[in-house]
Design an enzyme around this catalytic site. Structure first.
Site, PDB file in Angstrom:
ATOM      1  N   SER A  11      21.784  -0.751  31.510  1.00  0.00           N
ATOM      2  CA  SER A  11      22.108   0.624  31.872  1.00  0.00           C
ATOM      3  C   SER A  11      20.946   1.219  32.664  1.00  0.00           C
ATOM      4  CB  SER A  11      22.337   1.460  30.608  1.00  0.00           C
ATOM      5  OG  SER A  11      21.155   1.475  29.812  1.00  0.00           O
ATOM      6  N   CYS A  73      20.478  -5.062  27.427  1.00  0.00           N
ATOM      7  CA  CYS A  73      20.597  -3.682  26.947  1.00  0.00           C
ATOM      8  C   CYS A  73      20.935  -3.736  25.468  1.00  0.00           C
ATOM      9  CB  CYS A  73      21.706  -2.969  27.736  1.00  0.00           C
ATOM     10  SG  CYS A  73      22.101  -1.303  27.145  1.00  0.00           S
ATOM     11  N   THR A  75      21.891  -1.315  23.483  1.00  0.00           N
ATOM     12  CA  THR A  75      23.092  -0.540  23.166  1.00  0.00           C
ATOM     13  C   THR A  75      24.356  -1.294  23.557  1.00  0.00           C
ATOM     14  OG1 THR A  75      21.873   1.529  23.441  1.00  0.00           O
ATOM     15  CG2 THR A  75      24.272   1.652  23.530  1.00  0.00           C
ATOM     16  N   CYS A 183      14.829  -0.760  22.943  1.00  0.00           N
ATOM     17  CA  CYS A 183      15.487  -0.470  24.218  1.00  0.00           C
ATOM     18  C   CYS A 183      14.695  -1.198  25.286  1.00  0.00           C
ATOM     19  CB  CYS A 183      15.496   1.038  24.491  1.00  0.00           C
ATOM     20  SG  CYS A 183      16.076   1.502  26.149  1.00  0.00           S
TER      21      CYS A 183
END
Length: 259
Positions: A11, A73, A75, A183
């Protein structure tokens, strides 16, 4: 042997920290990096939105004939990789916070985890945390605003310093000896984190482990590129190309892509 590229998506620009580790370990491999900066951060989106964006990114990389996809990523991994593996007939490498080594090696019995809301709230994250966090204190901190600042080219700004001081204070108070970066944008914060944390705190991320796992899966599927020639590297972003250029240097092929 396969000269097809390794596809990597995130992202935004953060997953370039994973690309760095991959390129270091597998310099012969051609790589194609896709930065969905327009939709960053994923950590504030719903699970369905994250799945849809991950599918879109995957479809683009497959259209470019990628032989394996690294979901760089946290997430997207924790929310979407199960769906991706069920939907596409291609190997996927995921990434999640390195809780296990921190939990197994802590001496103070306290570790900190700095991650996005989307990662901290995911079922996979909770499963991993519950598995390894018995008898230790885990201080979870959502890094709200960090990704946006990095994507805006404000990595070393006063705003970033203020946010990091705020987020680290409860961890320092709890006497953590490990800080887990949850992250892929966050490894770029390490120089600042080292200045703000006590000297005994070790900072760990998942980059090296992801590179090792990627190599293992490529070997398993007979997909390694053993050409002994330096691999071609391509970066695509739907955001500001200068942000990636600033992180990686100007000697890379970085293009704007409207997707």
């Amino acid at each position: 042997m396969s000269s097809k590229p390794i596809g990597i998506f995130d992202s935004g620009v953060g997953g370039t920290s994973i690309w760095n580790e991959l390129h270091l370990r597998l310099p012969d491999e051609n790589t194609l990096y896709l930065a969905d900066s327009k939709n960053a951060p994923y950590g504030t989106k719903t699970e369905q939105e994250i799945i849809e964006l991950s599918i879109k990114n995957t479809e683009y990389l497959i259209s470019k004939d990628c032989k394996i996809i690294v979901v760089a990523c946290n997430t997207a991994t924790t929310n979407a990789i199960k769906i991706l593996r069920e939907t596409f007939n291609i190997p996927f490498i995921g990434i999640e916070p390195a809780i296990k080594p921190a939990a197994l090696n802590t001496k103070t019995k306290a570790i900190g985890i700095l991650a996005t809301r989307g990662t901290l709230s995911s079922a996979l994250f909770h499963k991993t945390t519950d598995l390894y966090s018995h008898n230790i204190q885990v201080i979870e901190q959502e890094g709200e605003g960090i990704v946006q600042l990095i994507e805006s080219g404000k990595l070393e700004s006063a705003e970033m310093t203020a946010l990091l001081k705020l987020y680290l204070q409860p961890m320092i108070h709890a006497n953590i000896d490990y800080l887990v970066l949850g992250c892929t944008h966050y490894p770029y914060l390490v120089p600042q984190l080292l200045q703000l944390l006590p000297e005994h705190v070790k900072i760990i991320d998942s980059g090296e482990a992801v590179a090792r796992q990627t190599e293992a899966v490529l070997k398993e599927h007979n997909l390694l590129n053993n050409s002994n020639k330096k691999g071609r590297v391509l970066f695509y972003t739907n955001g500001d190309t200068q942000v990636i250029t600033k992180l990686l240097g100007a000697n890379h092929d970085i293009s704007y892509l409207d997707f």
